[in-house]
Design an enzyme around this catalytic site. Structure first.
Site, mmCIF file in Angstrom:
data_model
loop_
_atom_site.group_PDB
_atom_site.id
_atom_site.type_symbol
_atom_site.label_atom_id
_atom_site.label_comp_id
_atom_site.label_asym_id
_atom_site.label_seq_id
_atom_site.Cartn_x
_atom_site.Cartn_y
_atom_site.Cartn_z
ATOM 1 N N GLY A 1 18.087 -13.370 -13.904
ATOM 2 C CA GLY A 1 19.335 -13.584 -14.647
ATOM 3 C C GLY A 1 20.183 -12.315 -14.660
ATOM 4 N N LYS B 1 11.853 -16.978 -6.709
ATOM 5 C CA LYS B 1 12.224 -15.629 -7.156
ATOM 6 C C LYS B 1 11.218 -14.579 -6.661
ATOM 7 C CE LYS B 1 14.835 -17.241 -11.160
ATOM 8 N NZ LYS B 1 14.720 -17.702 -12.555
ATOM 9 N N GLY C 1 20.848 -18.160 -18.555
ATOM 10 C CA GLY C 1 21.972 -18.375 -19.467
ATOM 11 C C GLY C 1 23.275 -17.985 -18.803
HETATM 12 N N1 HSE Z 1 16.149 -22.084 -14.806
HETATM 13 C C1 HSE Z 1 16.165 -20.674 -14.571
HETATM 14 C C2 HSE Z 1 15.296 -20.017 -15.625
HETATM 15 C C3 HSE Z 1 17.566 -20.172 -14.629
HETATM 16 O O1 HSE Z 1 14.992 -20.665 -16.625
HETATM 17 O O2 HSE Z 1 14.891 -18.868 -15.452
HETATM 18 C C4 HSE Z 1 17.719 -18.738 -14.204
HETATM 19 O O3 HSE Z 1 17.351 -18.542 -12.870
#
Ligand code: HSE
Length: 400
Positions: A128, A199, A296
């Site tokens: 994020g 990720k 977010g």
């Molecule tokens: N759905 C993902 C999370 C959004 O909850 O981390 C951010 O990549």
């Protein structure tokens, strides 16, 4: 400098908002005014200021020579891939939050950007709002990276935290995460671990300079974690976290995504709620931790906008990465060892004692009719063979 935003959903509208709110600071940092010339979306937004720049045709954007940076916040693979590739081939830098796109086509898109002396940047694709891509690519360059372990999914971390702290059910916790805009459109991507998998694939590709095929990463989500497991963990002064990790042992790189019980001394123990935490271990630096809002609207938009600024600052110059198209061979995780937490029905106690090397019996208040324990350190392979011989209620890897 003119830019366009593809997709006016949670992240795209966040990027729009951040660029408007912090216009002056961003201009100072970028050294140039950043103006949104177009926003592409299928929908209309009657009465909203975005209508002034809203278009429905990508060709209008990609064929406009004034547009120098394209922000991709649509998500998904097919359309995003063809739009981003075309934009790069036409000499426009791209900033994206799309982890699926980066994990699958990162090496190819980076290569095009390099050839065209532009940039393909993806800070928001992992963690994020946490700066992790840029530090990994540009700061931690003296080290060989020997481990990356992270709480990489905000939705599941929010759920596990709320289940632990408020005693709410899995379903309630998921609904809350969806309402808060953390969860993927299809939340299976969060709870089954696929989001964390993409990720860790991105971080591993960047750290080791080769393309990781994320479909080869052993991936488990949190769908089997119950409030009973959480009670046992609490009683051990431990927490359950969904961890994505890559470790280098000799020439082998082991990568996996799975829930783990971690002790209160673990650096990721205090990463709660929607926060993400990423531990990077270098061979000369030792440990470094990255912590912040993992999902977010505005935190993710903040990371995207930092890429826009970086693209503006590096106009005509490619920011190099070592991520090549060669595939990174991942080692088989069956030889990895840990202590496993196991629960069996009361009547299976003797059978469990026969097949598992038991280190410690575990208890939880208000839980009865079962036998729970921690095994001695054992390999995945040995554990899974033993687990076939008993009827196991649930098991979880630990770092205790
Ligand atoms: N759905 C993902 C999370 C959004 O909850 O981390 C951010 O990549």
């Amino acid at each position: 400098m003119k830019i366009a935003i593809l997709g006016f959903g949670t992240v795209g509208s966040g990027v729009y908002e951040v660029l408007k709110t912090n216009y002056e600071t961003i201009t100072k940092r970028a050294g140039v005014e950043i103006d949104i010339k177009y926003v592409l979306d299928l929908r209309t937004f009657p009465g909203q200021p975005v209508e002034e720049v809203l278009v429905h045709d990508f060709d209008q954007i990609v064929n406009d020579p004034e547009v120098e940076i394209i922000v991709e916040t649509m998500g998904g693979l097919e359309k995003a891939y063809s739009f981003v590739k075309e934009a790069l081939l036409k000499g426009k830098s791209v900033c994206t939050s799309n982890k699926e796109l980066v994990a699958k086509y990162g090496a190819e898109l980076l290569e095009i950007a390099k050839q065209k002396k532009i940039n393909f940047l993806f800070e928001a694709s992992v963690g994020g709002g946490i700066p992790i891509i840029r530090p990994l690519n540009q700061s931690l360059t003296a080290d060989q990276i020997i481990e990356i372990t992270g709480v990489l999914n905000g939705t599941t971390n929010y759920m596990l935290t709320e289940m632990k702290e408020r005693g709410i059910s899995f379903q309630e916790a998921l609904e809350e995460a969806q309402q808060k805009g953390f969860a993927e459109r299809n939340p299976a991507a969060d709870i089954e671990g696929y989001d964390a998998c993409r990720k860790i694939a991105i971080l591993t590709s960047l750290a080791y300079g080769k393309q990781v095929d994320y479909e080869k990463i052993p991936t488990e989500g949190i769908v089997n974690i119950s409030d009973i497991d959480i009670q046992y963990a609490l009683n051990m002064k431990a927490a359950i976290k969904l961890l994505g990790s890559s470790k280098q042992v000799g020439d082998n790189i082991y990568t996996m995504v799975a829930p783990k019980i971690i002790s209160e001394n673990h650096p990721l123990y205090t990463v709660n709620g929607v926060f993400n935490g990423i531990l990077v271990r270098g061979n000369v630096l030792g440990d470094v931790m990255f912590y912040g809002s993992g999902a977010g609207k505005l935190p993710t938009a903040s990371a995207v906008v930092s890429d826009i600024v970086d693209s503006a600052k590096h106009k005509g110059r490619n920011i190099m990465t070592i991520w090549s198209q060669k595939e990174l061979e991942l080692a088989d995780t069956k030889s990895l060892t840990c202590k496993f937490f196991v629960r069996v029905k009361q009547e299976e106690t003797e059978a469990a004692k026969r097949v598992f090397p038991i280190k410690q019996v575990c208890e939880a208040p208000n839980v009865s009719g079962e036998f729970a324990f921690l095994t001695e350190q054992m390999s995945e392979e040995k554990f899974k063979k033993a687990a076939l011989k008993v009827s196991v209620l649930n098991w979880i890897r630990t770092e205790l």
